[in-house]
Enzyme design. Structure first.
Site, PDB file in Angstrom:
ATOM      1  N   GLU A 193      38.860  37.618  40.602  1.00  0.00           N
ATOM      2  CA  GLU A 193      38.470  38.537  39.364  1.00  0.00           C
ATOM      3  C   GLU A 193      38.797  37.930  37.885  1.00  0.00           C
ATOM      4  O   GLU A 193      39.450  38.301  37.220  1.00  0.00           O
ATOM      5  CB  GLU A 193      39.296  39.976  39.467  1.00  0.00           C
ATOM      6  CG  GLU A 193      39.020  40.617  40.775  1.00  0.00           C
ATOM      7  CD  GLU A 193      39.446  42.282  40.718  1.00  0.00           C
ATOM      8  OE1 GLU A 193      40.487  42.257  40.174  1.00  0.00           O
ATOM      9  OE2 GLU A 193      38.950  42.854  41.238  1.00  0.00           O
ATOM     10  N   GLU A 277      35.127  43.365  47.806  1.00  0.00           N
ATOM     11  CA  GLU A 277      36.019  44.481  47.798  1.00  0.00           C
ATOM     12  C   GLU A 277      35.368  45.967  47.495  1.00  0.00           C
ATOM     13  O   GLU A 277      35.191  46.005  46.453  1.00  0.00           O
ATOM     14  CB  GLU A 277      37.141  44.280  46.731  1.00  0.00           C
ATOM     15  CG  GLU A 277      38.027  42.746  47.013  1.00  0.00           C
ATOM     16  CD  GLU A 277      39.088  42.796  45.968  1.00  0.00           C
ATOM     17  OE1 GLU A 277      39.515  43.881  45.478  1.00  0.00           O
ATOM     18  OE2 GLU A 277      40.009  41.849  46.110  1.00  0.00           O
TER      19      GLU A 277
END
Ligand SMILES: *[C@@H]1O[C@H](CO)[C@@H](O)[C@H](O)[C@H]1NC(C)=O
Ligand SMILES: *[C@@H]1O[C@H](CO)[C@@H](O)[C@H](O)[C@H]1NC(C)=O
Ligand SMILES: *[C@@H]1O[C@H](CO)[C@@H](O)[C@H](O)[C@H]1NC(C)=O
Ligand SMILES: *[C@@H]1O[C@H](CO)[C@@H](O)[C@H](O)[C@H]1NC(C)=O
Length: 662
Positions: A193, A277
């Site tokens: 991320e 995710e």
């Protein structure tokens, strides 16, 4: 029909069929996404060994599950219809001191990956080195913070030097487990991320090139969530790293998910859609509601992802436990306070913290079998049995005064954070500095009324005078004045007193943006920021209370236990024993009646408890227990209780804000 013709036609047909659904290796030979590896993509489709593949995976973190249960959780993955296992790697556990590595026991990454292969699962490898994951400091070692100029997750040379040395060792450990060498690893993530952190794309390139240099050949990818994209901070918008690694996305809400998918589709006609995710649930923090995701939302989101022909990974498939002091935290910028994650990483995932199947598991299994009918079918394995081991009476007590005799103490002319405690070297490895646990600062005083902190003490502090608690502080804003009453003391008859400041490191922040630089400020304890009547403390004894395995061993060697004589307000260890006649089964320890601390069982640190909730029970894996006597050691910071009880069920949703001691 002539059989010869049939053979020709049939072979031709077969070849046609094969070529229509495969892609030749040469087409992708010079792809920037794989060096020489096996997983490739074309026309929004993944190919492995030139055969179409849809990734249906789940996240499973070996470091949150006792090794005895790895196989059980993997079998449950297969029975759910998954073909892949996704894992993070926690640098902080694998390299506890610079240059000192650990890949044993619960950290035996090789064994875990080889086991996944035996279970018939591909492995998606996410080495970070920053992993977020609600994990202490996002997986970064606290000793990085010894460098006063440290800038983690950046092109800062002081960071990259340590990353290179760690990756060199890590990749040597698993390099031959890549798919092209006969192992199960089919893809490798670059950072984590990163789009929500900074636009320093050079750093991503450095990580990718370092991994290539050390032998990684499989497909590279990144993963990013929604907020990164809209805040204009993501690698895709600002600095297109998608030419180097396949962009994949993270989300829970399908509306955001669809936008992320659309975004990926605009970048390149070939990119397959992949949710690295899909947040099957959410984590909990002390003092906040327990989080769950409704079965309806879960089912419809999974159905929509599968319906879009996307690849999916359940984060988490099974969360497990933040054993020890490994929970992460967030800095709440609105309230200027630290929010720390609870010990359980149940996550409301497909399996519970103890690995039991749930309704979510059955829904996911059904949807996967429906959407991908060729998924192999297996029976769902049984859950491990649980046992109520009954009540444990507290028999012994060890005061903080005796506990602090165990570690090496330091005398210093200022207060320093735990990471900056002095070092020593042994066999080329530098030891010292403290990463986790508690730290005590002690000064002798003959005068003074007012204790002041010029910056946040980190994190939670308790002030004692001559062993009596005078203040508990946490979540402070700006300067804090603490009035220490010194009782009957007068200038005419000065008397020396002992001032103790006990600080708990509640866990380092694991998420934040670079602009707010919160990650680089995770040093814990006091940092020359404590004044007594306006004067800095300049003659201090410092006691590191790391409460790790080594500390536990030394604790066993000492005979400074006293008899427990009923409830007290004194911080210290409270000890009881439990005889187990049969094979030890999983259980939960209910901390009702206790206030705040952590529990060792037979030397294993189960993690923290706190009566704020919402977590009330600590998971006790059967393998941590033994047939015969078991030692239960509770570090209680505030108010003890006469006993503690095992039970068969968990309680993760009891919020008790009113009972807070603060
Ligand atoms: C990266 O972000 C900073 C501000 O955070 C900005 O000053 C800089 O111009 C950006 N660099 C690029 C390459 O976008
Ligand atoms: C699946 O997608 C199609 C369009 O491609 C849509 O018509 C259909 O309603 C979707 N089904 C589900 C369950 O989302
Ligand atoms: C404190 O100690 C350090 C090293 O032990 C020394 O370099 C420094 O000069 C000392 N500071 C004062 C104010 O005594
Ligand atoms: C405080 O006093 C005690 C006993 O008098 C002594 O052992 C200790 O070294 C002193 N500590 C400091 C920091 O002066």
């Amino acid at each position: 029909m002539d059989t010869g013709l049939c053979v020709t036609l049939c072979v031709a047909a077969a070849i046609y069929l094969v070529t229509s659904s495969t892609v030749s290796s040469e087409q992708l030979g010079d792809s920037p996404y794989v060096s020489n590896g096996s997983l490739t993509f074309k026309n929004r489709t993944f190919y492995l060994d030139d055969t179409e593949i849809r990734i249906v995976g789940g996240s499973l973190h070996y470091f949150r599950i006792v090794p005895e249960y790895w196989w059980d959780r993997m079998r449950k993955m297969k029975a759910c219809g998954l073909n892949s296992l996704t894992l993070y790697v926690p640098w902080n556990l694998h390299e506890p001191h610079p240059g000192k590595f650990n890949f044993d026991g619960i950290l035996n990454l090789r064994r875990f990956i080889e086991m996944a292969q035996r279970a018939g699962l591909y492995v998606i490898f996410r080495p970070g080195p920053y992993i977020c994951s609600e994990w202490e400091f996002g997986g970064l070692p606290a000793w990085l913070l010894r460098d006063p100029d440290m800038k983690v997750r950046s092109s800062y040379p002081g960071y990259q030097t340590y990353v290179r040395s760690y990756f060199f060792r890590l990749i040597a450990e698993i390099s031959d487990l890549q798919y092209h060498r006969g192992g199960p690893i089919i893809a490798v993530q670059v950072e984590n991320e990163f789009g929500s952190y900074s636009n320093d794309t050079q750093h991503l390139l450095f990580l990718k090139q370092t991994m290539e240099e050390y032998g990684i050949r499989e497909m590279f990818f990144t993963s990013d969530g929604f907020y990164n994209y809209t805040e204009g901070l993501n690698g895709l918008d600002n600095a297109p790293f998608y030419t180097e690694a396949l962009p994949t996305v993270n989300f829970q809400d399908i509306v955001q998910g669809e936008q992320l998918f659309d975004k990926v589709e605009t970048l390149d006609d070939d990119f397959p859609l992949m949710v690295t995710e899909y947040w099957s649930g959410w984590f909990d923090q002390w003092g906040d509601q327990h989080h769950t995701q409704s079965l309806d939302d879960f089912g419809s989101t999974v159905a929509a992802i599968l319906n879009r022909s996307a690849s999916i990974n359940f984060y988490m498939f099974h969360g497990g436990t933040n054993f020890g002091f490994m929970n992460g935290a967030n800095w709440d910028f609105e309230k200027n306070t630290l929010k720390t994650d609870v010990t359980s990483y149940d996550y409301d995932a497909l399996l519970t913290e103890a690995g039991d199947t749930t309704e979510k598991y059955r829904i996911a299994r059904q949807l996967i079998h429906n959407a991908i009918p060729e998924t192999p079918r297996f029976d769902i394995p049984y859950d491990t049995p649980k046992e109520d081991w009954g009540r444990v009476h507290i028999q012994d007590f060890m005061s903080l005064e005796n506990i602090i005799k165990i570690p090496q103490k330091f005398r210093m002319n200022r207060t320093v954070p735990m990471e900056l405690l002095p070092l020593h070297s042994m066999d080329g490895v530098t030891f010292g500095g403290q990463s986790y646990g508690y730290i005590l600062y002690r000064v002798n005083i003959t005068h003074g009324h007012n204790l002041t902190f010029t910056d946040f003490p980190r994190d939670r502090i308790e002030v004692f005078v001559d062993g009596h608690s005078v203040a508990v502080l946490e979540g402070m804003v700006d300067n804090v004045d603490v009035n220490i009453s010194l009782g009957l003391y007068t200038e005419a008859f000065p008397r020396e007193r002992v001032l103790d400041i006990l600080v708990e490191n509640r866990g380092r922040v694991n998420y934040g943006t670079m602009e707010k630089t919160v990650l680089d400020k995770q040093r814990k304890g006091l940092d020359n920021n404590c004044l007594l009547d306006g004067e800095l403390l300049d003659d201090v004894e410092i006691y590191p209370l790391e409460f790790d395995e080594d500390f536990y061993k030394r604790l066993q060697d000492r005979f400074v236990w006293g008899k427990y004589i009923g409830q007290s307000d004194l911080p210290g260890f409270y000890r009881g024993r439990k005889f187990i006649a049969n094979t030890p089964l999983d259980s939960y320890l209910n901390m009702k009646g206790w206030t705040k601390g952590f529990v060792y069982i037979n030397g294993y640190n189960l993690g923290r408890f706190w009566n704020e909730g919402p977590q009330q029970t600590l998971f006790v894996p059967g393998p941590y227990l033994r047939q015969g006597f078991n030692e239960i050691l509770i570090f209680e910071h505030h108010k003890s209780h006469d006993s503690v009880s095992f039970q068969e069920t968990y309680i993760l949703d009891e919020l008790h804000l009113d009972e807070s001691t603060v």
